[in-house]
Design an enzyme around this catalytic site. Structure first.
Site, PDB file in Angstrom:
ATOM      1  N   SER A   1       0.828  -1.203   0.000  1.00 13.05           N
ATOM      2  CA  SER A   1       0.000   0.000   0.000  1.00 13.05           C
ATOM      3  C   SER A   1       0.862   1.252   0.000  1.00 13.05           C
ATOM      4  O   SER A   1       2.041   1.223   0.379  1.00 13.05           O
ATOM      5  CB  SER A   1      -0.892   0.004   1.248  1.00 13.05           C
ATOM      6  OG  SER A   1      -1.520   1.246   1.439  1.00 13.05           O
TER       7      SER A   1
ATOM      8  N   TYR B   1      -2.395  -0.357  10.244  1.00 13.09           N
ATOM      9  CA  TYR B   1      -2.523  -0.753   8.840  1.00 13.09           C
ATOM     10  C   TYR B   1      -1.210  -0.507   8.097  1.00 13.09           C
ATOM     11  O   TYR B   1      -0.725  -1.367   7.353  1.00 13.09           O
ATOM     12  CB  TYR B   1      -3.657   0.038   8.184  1.00 13.09           C
ATOM     13  CG  TYR B   1      -3.782  -0.196   6.700  1.00 13.09           C
ATOM     14  CD1 TYR B   1      -4.410  -1.333   6.206  1.00 13.09           C
ATOM     15  CD2 TYR B   1      -3.288   0.730   5.787  1.00 13.09           C
ATOM     16  CE1 TYR B   1      -4.537  -1.546   4.845  1.00 13.09           C
ATOM     17  CE2 TYR B   1      -3.402   0.533   4.422  1.00 13.09           C
ATOM     18  CZ  TYR B   1      -4.033  -0.614   3.953  1.00 13.09           C
ATOM     19  OH  TYR B   1      -4.143  -0.815   2.602  1.00 13.09           O
TER      20      TYR B   1
END
Length: 279
Positions: free
Chosen positions: A142, A155
């Site tokens: 990501s 995350y």
């Protein structure tokens, strides 16, 4: 690697990027074992693809290590072989600070995004090594692995860990002169239902968020092309490219830009900590 006649396992295939990857692989003549925790999403994929026995669907909890270990055998039983793994399944963080995220949610994010990815790859790797032409592995990281994002520390940590795992895996395969390749993708903002919900949470108008984001089918195409070519690392999306560029010059600058972009939305309901008073 060509797609026609090859079999690919795709996790997270019930929605978003994973669904688009599965659909394109099928459209290009491949076979797909689509996995997702959401059975309804898989049923929708099957109805849209109308691919017959070239598509099998599997309800899979990526956070379940035993289920990950059993998945390659399920793919082989449905299709006779497996030539690639697109590990796309993952879960996001709901813009929670490090002191407010529940312990259970913290562990769930790490179990799915990191440990689940690792378990899947370790399960599929011996099978892919047996293929005469080798195989391909796609690992989804990501933008949050490039720069810290307010409200997403856990995350970001999970995605940074999976990126480093992907880079290290590629080195292991290179040293072993393996025909299997590992590609790590770092997507930025891709228009999915998850991003739609994030925009609502942040108070961003949907039209603005959608205009800024990359369409999921375009991202899927870029991911497939990079994976089939065996590229080690690929950055996708305007914002991801921006942060990748900024961090080459200054990680502090990249961090500050991220903070200025998101912090006022994430922290708006949390007053700053009081300054200590002097006696």
């Amino acid at each position: 690697m060509r797609v026609t006649g090859k079999v690919f396992a795709v996790t997270g295939a019930g929605s978003g990027i994973g669904r688009c990857v599965a659909l394109e692989l099928l459209a290009r003549g491949g076979e797909v074992a689509a996995a997702d925790l959401n059975a309804d999403g898989l049923a929708g994929l099957a109805a849209e693809a109308a691919a017959g026995d070239r598509l099998s669907t599997h309800v899979l909890n990526v956070g379940d290590e035993d289920a990950c270990r059993a998945f390659p055998a399920a793919v082989a039983a449905a299709h006779g072989q497996v030539d690639g793994l697109f590990s796309i399944a993952g879960i996001a963080q709901n813009f929670e600070t490090t002191d407010s995220i529940p312990d259970a949610r913290l562990h769930q994010i790490l179990d799915v995004n990191f440990y689940g990815t690792v378990s899947l790859i370790r399960a599929f790797l011996p099978v892919l090594e047996e293929r005469p032409d080798g195989g391909v592995i796609l690992i989804t990281s990501s933008l949050a692995a490039l720069v810290p994002v307010p409200g997403a520390a856990t995350y970001g940590a999970s995605k940074a860990a999976v990126a480093q795992f992907g880079y290290g895996l590629a080195q292991d395969l290179r040293n072993a002169k393996s025909k299997v390749t590992a590609t790590t993708v770092l997507p930025g903002t891709i228009w999915t239902e998850l991003v739609r919900e994030s925009a609502r949470t942040l108070g961003t108008p949907e039209a603005v968020a959608k205009a800024f984001a990359m369409p999921a089918d375009k991202a899927a195409h870029l991911i497939i092309e990079a994976t089939l070519k065996g590229r080690g690392r690929v950055v996708i999306g305007k914002d991801a490219h921006l942060y990748d560029f900024l961090r080459r010059f200054s990680t502090t600058l990249a961090e500050r830009v991220s903070y200025l972009q998101v912090a006022k939305f994430v922290y708006r309901d949390r007053p700053p900590a009081p300054r200590p008073t002097e006696d």
